[in-house]
Design a protein around this motif. Structure first.
Motif, PDB file in Angstrom:
ATOM      1  N   UNK A  29     -37.478  68.123  59.707  1.00  0.00           N
ATOM      2  CA  UNK A  29     -38.461  67.242  59.115  1.00  0.00           C
ATOM      3  C   UNK A  29     -37.760  65.950  58.671  1.00  0.00           C
ATOM      4  N   UNK A  30     -38.336  64.824  58.979  1.00  0.00           N
ATOM      5  CA  UNK A  30     -37.741  63.534  58.663  1.00  0.00           C
ATOM      6  C   UNK A  30     -38.275  63.007  57.336  1.00  0.00           C
ATOM      7  N   UNK A  31     -37.409  62.294  56.702  1.00  0.00           N
ATOM      8  CA  UNK A  31     -37.765  61.680  55.416  1.00  0.00           C
ATOM      9  C   UNK A  31     -38.553  60.403  55.688  1.00  0.00           C
ATOM     10  N   UNK A  32     -39.697  60.258  55.046  1.00  0.00           N
ATOM     11  CA  UNK A  32     -40.568  59.112  55.278  1.00  0.00           C
ATOM     12  C   UNK A  32     -40.333  58.076  54.169  1.00  0.00           C
ATOM     13  N   UNK A  33     -39.607  56.996  54.515  1.00  0.00           N
ATOM     14  CA  UNK A  33     -39.283  55.951  53.544  1.00  0.00           C
ATOM     15  C   UNK A  33     -40.522  55.191  53.094  1.00  0.00           C
ATOM     16  N   UNK A  34     -41.476  55.042  53.967  1.00  0.00           N
ATOM     17  CA  UNK A  34     -42.690  54.299  53.634  1.00  0.00           C
ATOM     18  C   UNK A  34     -43.463  55.024  52.551  1.00  0.00           C
ATOM     19  N   UNK A  35     -43.615  56.363  52.667  1.00  0.00           N
ATOM     20  CA  UNK A  35     -44.335  57.126  51.648  1.00  0.00           C
ATOM     21  C   UNK A  35     -43.559  57.123  50.327  1.00  0.00           C
ATOM     22  N   UNK A  36     -42.257  57.203  50.386  1.00  0.00           N
ATOM     23  CA  UNK A  36     -41.440  57.198  49.170  1.00  0.00           C
ATOM     24  C   UNK A  36     -41.567  55.849  48.462  1.00  0.00           C
ATOM     25  N   UNK A  37     -41.562  54.764  49.231  1.00  0.00           N
ATOM     26  CA  UNK A  37     -41.702  53.436  48.643  1.00  0.00           C
ATOM     27  C   UNK A  37     -43.058  53.281  47.965  1.00  0.00           C
ATOM     28  N   UNK A  38     -44.117  53.738  48.602  1.00  0.00           N
ATOM     29  CA  UNK A  38     -45.457  53.655  48.020  1.00  0.00           C
ATOM     30  C   UNK A  38     -45.539  54.512  46.756  1.00  0.00           C
ATOM     31  N   UNK A  39     -44.922  55.679  46.779  1.00  0.00           N
ATOM     32  CA  UNK A  39     -44.940  56.559  45.615  1.00  0.00           C
ATOM     33  C   UNK A  39     -44.215  55.903  44.429  1.00  0.00           C
ATOM     34  N   UNK A  40     -43.043  55.327  44.639  1.00  0.00           N
ATOM     35  CA  UNK A  40     -42.280  54.681  43.566  1.00  0.00           C
ATOM     36  C   UNK A  40     -43.033  53.468  43.050  1.00  0.00           C
ATOM     37  N   UNK A  41     -43.599  52.678  43.933  1.00  0.00           N
ATOM     38  CA  UNK A  41     -44.365  51.505  43.530  1.00  0.00           C
ATOM     39  C   UNK A  41     -45.574  51.909  42.698  1.00  0.00           C
ATOM     40  N   UNK A  42     -46.271  52.977  43.087  1.00  0.00           N
ATOM     41  CA  UNK A  42     -47.423  53.468  42.337  1.00  0.00           C
ATOM     42  C   UNK A  42     -46.983  53.964  40.960  1.00  0.00           C
ATOM     43  N   UNK A  43     -45.868  54.658  40.905  1.00  0.00           N
ATOM     44  CA  UNK A  43     -45.356  55.161  39.631  1.00  0.00           C
ATOM     45  C   UNK A  43     -45.069  54.003  38.674  1.00  0.00           C
ATOM     46  N   UNK A  44     -44.408  52.920  39.170  1.00  0.00           N
ATOM     47  CA  UNK A  44     -44.112  51.770  38.322  1.00  0.00           C
ATOM     48  C   UNK A  44     -45.375  51.044  37.896  1.00  0.00           C
ATOM     49  N   UNK A  45     -46.353  50.946  38.766  1.00  0.00           N
ATOM     50  CA  UNK A  45     -47.603  50.286  38.421  1.00  0.00           C
ATOM     51  C   UNK A  45     -48.333  51.053  37.327  1.00  0.00           C
ATOM     52  N   UNK A  46     -48.400  52.373  37.434  1.00  0.00           N
ATOM     53  CA  UNK A  46     -49.082  53.183  36.418  1.00  0.00           C
ATOM     54  C   UNK A  46     -48.348  53.081  35.086  1.00  0.00           C
TER      55      UNK A  46
END
Length: 171
Positions: A1-18
């Motif tokens: 299974x490959x690590x998805x950088x795009x999903x990780x970036x969106x998750x971190x950005x959402x966490x900082x926004x919240x």
């Protein structure tokens, strides 16, 4: 299974926004800063270390002067400053010159050179500070006849003499 950088970036950005939104929600509606006016009112403007500074009656440097401060009073240059406080001799001279510094015809007073810079770039030399203080009221009529960017001497009796160099000195 490959690590998805795009999903990780969106998750971190959402966490900082919240987190940022929660921080803004917790702030009070009005943020008030207790800005206290300086206890001492500025009495003079001096030129020191390539800046203009407000100085109190006690000689303490209060802060950087604004352009509006320079428009209302002349500034004093060649001032001795020790530990953010104007030297006693310079301060006493500035107190004596208060009426001169409020004159609309004086833009600068140089303490060590014993001269005043007037409108039109006129340099006015004198022997004693009392000569300038006593004859400050004559500046209104004298400035009309003074040539721009020239040098004059104020005598103790209130006469203005134009200083001239020899013919070899061209400005």
């Amino acid at each position: 299974m490959m690590y998805n950088f795009k999903k990780a970036f969106v998750f971190v950005l959402t966490f900082y926004f919240i987190t940022f939104a929660w921080f803004l929600y917790k702030l009070p509606y009005r943020v008030s800063f207790d800005r206290k006016e300086p206890e001492e009112k500025p009495a003079f403007v001096i030129a020191y270390k390539n800046r203009y500074w407000l100085v109190s009656e006690n000689g303490d440097i209060l802060g950087v002067a604004k352009l509006s401060d320079l428009a209302t009073n002349a500034f004093v240059s060649q001032v001795d400053v020790v530990d953010l406080k104007v030297d006693k001799v310079s301060l006493e001279t500035m107190k004596r010159l208060k009426i001169v510094l409020q004159s609309p015809y004086v833009t600068e007073v140089r303490l060590k050179d014993k001269c005043a810079i007037l409108l039109k770039g006129v340099v006015l030399y004198f022997n004693e500070w009392n000569d300038l203080i006593t004859h400050c009221s004559k500046l209104e009529t004298a400035i009309r006849f003074m040539e721009p960017k020239s040098e004059y001497f104020l005598s103790p009796v209130g006469l203005f003499y134009k200083l001239r160099g020899d013919e070899s000195e061209k400005k």
